[in-house]
Design an enzyme around this catalytic site. Sequence first.
Site, mmCIF file in Angstrom:
data_model
loop_
_atom_site.group_PDB
_atom_site.id
_atom_site.type_symbol
_atom_site.label_atom_id
_atom_site.label_comp_id
_atom_site.label_asym_id
_atom_site.label_seq_id
_atom_site.Cartn_x
_atom_site.Cartn_y
_atom_site.Cartn_z
ATOM 1 N N MET A 116 0.674 -1.072 0.292
ATOM 2 C CA MET A 116 0.243 -0.119 0.139
ATOM 3 C C MET A 116 1.134 1.120 -0.094
ATOM 4 S SD MET A 116 -2.960 1.196 2.993
ATOM 5 C CE MET A 116 -3.515 -1.016 2.931
ATOM 6 N N CYS A 117 0.525 2.449 -0.791
ATOM 7 C CA CYS A 117 1.545 3.247 -0.848
ATOM 8 C C CYS A 117 -0.599 4.374 -0.613
ATOM 9 C CB CYS A 117 2.103 3.419 -2.043
ATOM 10 S SG CYS A 117 0.584 4.426 -3.480
ATOM 11 N N THR A 118 0.573 6.497 0.128
ATOM 12 C CA THR A 118 -0.132 7.039 0.329
ATOM 13 C C THR A 118 0.375 8.006 -1.213
ATOM 14 O OG1 THR A 118 0.404 6.867 2.688
ATOM 15 C CG2 THR A 118 -0.014 9.101 2.068
#
Length: 185
Positions: free
Chosen positions: A59-61
């Site tokens: 997951m990334c922001t």
Amino acid sequence: MRATLLSILGLALLGTLHAQDSIPVQADFQQDKLTGRWYSIGLASNSNWFKEKRHLMKMCTTIISTTAEGNLEVTSTYPKGDQCVTRNSLYTKTEHPGRFRYTSPRWGSKHNIHVVETNYEEYALVATQISKSTGSSTMVLLYSRTKELSPERLEMFTQFSREQGLTDDEILILPQTGEAGSTGR
């Protein structure tokens, strides 16, 4: 011979345009409501890089903001090894609200981006048609305002990805990361 070649090129262009038109776009798209922090929850793609890197993805922001010209500045921070990497992209608006273009300076690939569906406060489903000299691919992203989404939203993402011709092996719910992707480091 030249007429035949032009006809083939014309049909290829029509096919590309038709493929872009077949991807829906959020009705009454409101660009200002898309801005802010998002987490990438799901990623689906039939590209070679995805097949090679799938097992490493997390997951990334992503922070989305509007430029003075009305385009979108998209800044994604993701874990790579024991550090965080930030990538900036400028999505250029088109004459169709909810549709954007982006050209990768690194790879030269052209991206046609569609905000397929969003309620702005919980999730956004984004589909991208990618063209480069070696061929084309499809990518679907599921963004969330939080690090978790309901099973119904995850199923919606999976079903939409399948409708775009992606197989279950090409669809990934991204594993959560620690705080590296959300601290802005």
